[in-house]
Design a protein around this motif. Structure first.
Motif, PDB file in Angstrom:
ATOM      1  N   GLU A  92       0.688  -1.264   0.005  1.00  0.00           N
ATOM      2  CA  GLU A  92       0.068   0.089  -0.138  1.00  0.00           C
ATOM      3  C   GLU A  92       0.727   1.275  -0.122  1.00  0.00           C
ATOM      4  N   GLN A  96       1.183   4.130  -3.083  1.00  0.00           N
ATOM      5  CA  GLN A  96       0.773   5.472  -2.501  1.00  0.00           C
ATOM      6  C   GLN A  96       2.321   6.191  -3.365  1.00  0.00           C
ATOM      7  N   ASP A 100       2.194   9.270  -6.340  1.00  0.00           N
ATOM      8  CA  ASP A 100       2.314  10.477  -5.805  1.00  0.00           C
ATOM      9  C   ASP A 100       3.128  11.468  -6.537  1.00  0.00           C
TER      10      ASP A 100
END
Length: 388
Positions: A92, A96, A100
């Motif tokens: 996870e 992310q 980003d």
């Protein structure tokens, strides 16, 4: 880690408790809290093996130690559950970081600032400074990783041999001359920044690779005569369609997305490396849900695909200078099979000849006087003079 070591030392001295293979416990704090609760419910001896030391000595000199290890099924299940939970959290976190685009970082070697996605900085350091810590998609907790490396450099420490130097210039010269612009592969401190180290309980990437090598050695005497290779499939630039050959994939992209890769390659006279950069450029734009023709960004790939097909933007490539950049030597996805199918084949060479891109072989310059009289350049210069 310092607190963990203190706790382990305390448990051995005060409570005669030893935990086996602590380094293989994915989450030490949760592990300790779990067993702390269980030991209040049942005696320690229900879970731990009892090891008697000095068994041949007088009774007063003998002592019992308690070993907690994954031979106990409950302990094994706990370790596996903690590993799965840690892997889920790591994946996870990695996802992310991959998505980003608010990253801000400074190059450790030239102090140039980078904004956007972390891959921009990592690719810059690999390309411009030959400092490669791995593909961006293989790294997790990237900010912490970069801060760790920067701190070592600020402390005038070489990242590879880890020697300390008297000033920054001496350190730079050392790392450049000794080709030490890389991290120390034996330093286990870096393991936590690579996703592969979280994939299997109790095994580092080195151990996994060794297993693969041993498997090859164990089966090298096997009969492979009836083995048939299963071909890898290349993935479409715009959707999830896969094909075993570039010909089939190009037919699909032309029919489904109005994108003719072979025609573009022929019309623009693209060599192998330009094809690689074009494919990587398109992959990156599609991954970021951005139309490479009008630069509009969408919420999903499905919306982007609908837009590009309705506006016919799949066939409207931007100027060559936009995508023919060194940064697009790096693939957007690891193991992109489409890149492996690109080549300057004989048919490509024929097309180049038709376009006038004929390979020129240099003339023999060993006899310059004779060359001046017979060189083909004389004819070319004469032809050019008549034109002017």
């Amino acid at each position: 880690m310092d607190e963990q070591d203190k706790l382990l030392k305390h448990m051995i001295i005060e409570h005669k408790m030893v935990i086996a293979d602590v380094k293989l416990v994915a989450d030490f704090q949760r592990y300790i809290l779990y067993w702390r609760k269980r030991f209040t419910e049942q005696p320690v001896t229900d879970f731990c093996s009892v090891i008697r030391i000095n068994s041949t000595a007088p009774l007063e000199e003998q002592d019992n130690y308690f070993l907690l290890c994954d031979v106990l099924p409950e302990d094994r299940v706990l370790r596996e559950e903690l590993q799965k939970q840690r892997l889920k959290e790591i994946l996870e976190q990695q996802q992310q970081e991959r998505n980003d685009n608010n990253f801000h970082g400074i190059c450790m070697f030239c102090n140039e600032e980078f904004f956007g996605n972390r891959s921009v900085l990592l690719n810059h350091m690999a390309r411009e400074h030959a400092f490669n810590i791995g593909l961006p998609d293989n790294i997790v907790n990237c900010n912490e990783f970069l801060c760790t490396l920067q701190k070592k450099l600020d402390n005038l420490q070489c990242l590879y041999c880890e020697k300390t130097f008297r000033d920054k210039n001496t350190l730079k010269d050392h790392m450049r001359k000794k080709q030490h612009r890389r991290i120390n592969p034996k330093n286990r401190e870096y393991d936590r920044f690579y996703v592969i180290n979280y994939l299997e309980l109790g095994k580092s990437w080195e151990e996994v690779q060794l297993e693969d090598d041993r498997e090859l050695l164990d089966h090298q005497e096997d009969d492979w005569s009836d083995w048939e290779e299963r071909p890898d499939s290349a993935v479409c630039l715009f959707c999830e369609k896969q094909a075993e050959t570039i010909e089939k994939l190009c037919v699909h992209m032309e029919e489904a997305h109005d994108f003719d890769l072979l025609k573009i390659k022929s019309e623009l006279g693209l060599n192998f490396y330009q094809q690689v950069k074009l494919v990587n450029f398109i992959r990156r734009q599609i991954h970021q849900c951005r139309c490479y023709s009008c630069h509009v960004k969408f919420k999903s790939k499905a919306e982007l695909r609908t837009h590009m097909e309705e506006t016919k933007h799949t066939s409207l490539l931007p100027e060559t200078k936009i995508w023919d950049q060194p940064e697009y030597y790096f693939p957007t996805y690891e193991n992109d099979i489409l890149l492996c199918t690109l080549s300057d084949s004989e048919s490509d060479l024929t097309a180049q000849e038709q376009n006038g891109n004929i390979t020129i072989i240099s003339e023999d310059t060993s006899k310059l006087h004779a060359l001046k009289q017979t060189s083909i350049l004389n004819q070319l210069l004469l032809h050019e003079g008549l034109k002017n």
